[in-house]
Design a protein around this motif. Sequence first.
Motif, short mmCIF file in Angstrom:
data_model
loop_
_atom_site.label_atom_id
_atom_site.label_comp_id
_atom_site.label_asym_id
_atom_site.label_seq_id
_atom_site.Cartn_x
_atom_site.Cartn_y
_atom_site.Cartn_z
N ARG A 163 0.89 -1.28 -0.08
CA ARG A 163 -0.13 -0.05 0.00
C ARG A 163 0.80 1.08 -0.27
O ARG A 163 0.77 2.41 -0.56
N ALA A 164 2.03 1.26 0.79
CA ALA A 164 2.88 2.40 0.91
C ALA A 164 3.53 2.70 -0.56
O ALA A 164 3.67 3.86 -1.05
N ARG A 165 3.95 1.51 -1.29
CA ARG A 165 4.63 2.02 -2.52
C ARG A 165 3.57 2.30 -3.62
O ARG A 165 3.94 2.96 -4.57
N ALA A 166 2.29 1.87 -3.17
CA ALA A 166 1.35 2.33 -4.29
C ALA A 166 0.90 3.87 -4.26
O ALA A 166 0.49 4.66 -5.07
N VAL A 167 1.38 4.39 -3.28
CA VAL A 167 0.64 5.81 -2.63
C VAL A 167 2.08 6.69 -2.83
O VAL A 167 1.54 7.79 -3.13
N ALA A 168 2.85 6.24 -2.08
CA ALA A 168 3.98 7.37 -2.23
C ALA A 168 4.54 7.77 -3.74
O ALA A 168 4.60 6.92 -4.49
N THR A 169 4.64 9.08 -3.76
CA THR A 169 5.11 9.69 -4.96
C THR A 169 6.57 9.66 -5.24
O THR A 169 7.02 9.82 -6.16
N GLU A 170 7.22 9.41 -4.09
CA GLU A 170 8.78 9.49 -4.31
C GLU A 170 9.44 8.14 -3.82
O GLU A 170 10.16 7.62 -4.58
#
Length: 239
Positions: free
Chosen positions: A195-202
Motif C-alpha cells: 500500500r505504501a509503495r502504491a501511494v508514495a510519490t517519491e
Amino acid sequence: MAAAGTLAERLGSPRRTHPPERGLYLWLAPDGLSLCQAAGPAMCMRAEFVSGVQGYRSARQRHQHEAVVRACGITHQHCPWVVDATAGLGRDAFVLASAGARVTLLERSPVVHALLTDGLQRATAAGAGERTGRMHAHAVDAVDWLTGAAGDVSPAVVYLDPMYSGRRRGAAGKELALLQALLTDTTDEPALLARARAVATERVVVKRHRHAAPLADQPPDYHLPGRSTRFDVYRTRNA
C-alpha cells in the motif's frame, strides 16, 4: 483528576487510583502520561522529545546528517511530506520534523497514540512548537489510511518502522519489551509495504535491523547501513 477520567473513557478502560498488582497500566501524573509494568522489574516509558536521550539527539542540531533524514530525501532545498505509517512514540518523526518535513503520524494502538499525543503536547509547552506544529498524529490503521489517501493528494514519502524482535540493550530493550507486551496483534507487513509503495510519490523508507531480511522479502533499490539498523529505500513508480 478530570483528565484521567476523560482518558479512561476514551480508551474504554477502568480508572484506578492505585497501580494494579500485575499487567500493564497507564499512569497519568502531573508531568505526563506513562505506560508501566506492574509485576517484575519496575519499568515505565513515555513519549519524550525535549529531554533524555531524544532531547540530546535533538539538541545537537545535526538533523540533516541523520540517516533517517537522508533516507527520506530531506534536504535544505527539499522538505517533502512524510507519512510515518508506524509512528509508535514518534521519535524518528520528530527528527524528520526538526529537519523541516511535514509529518503525518499514523498509530493504530489507542494506548500508544495517547502516549504520543501527550508527548507532543508536553514538547509544545516546552518550546518545541515550531517542530511539533509540523507533526499531526492520527489514531488509525495505516493500511486503511493509505488506501483512502490513494485518491487524494498523496505523500511524497511513506516511512515504515515495523516493530522487529532482536536484542536491544538498555532503555531501548526495556521499551521494546513493554511494547511487545502491549501490542499482541501483528502487522500485515506485505499489505502495508504494498500500500505504501502504491501511494508514495517519491519513495518508501523502511527501518530494519542491520541483519534482518528486507520487509516482506521485497529487496529495496538501495539501503543506508548503520551500526545496528539500516534504512531500505524503495523508489516508487510515481517518482
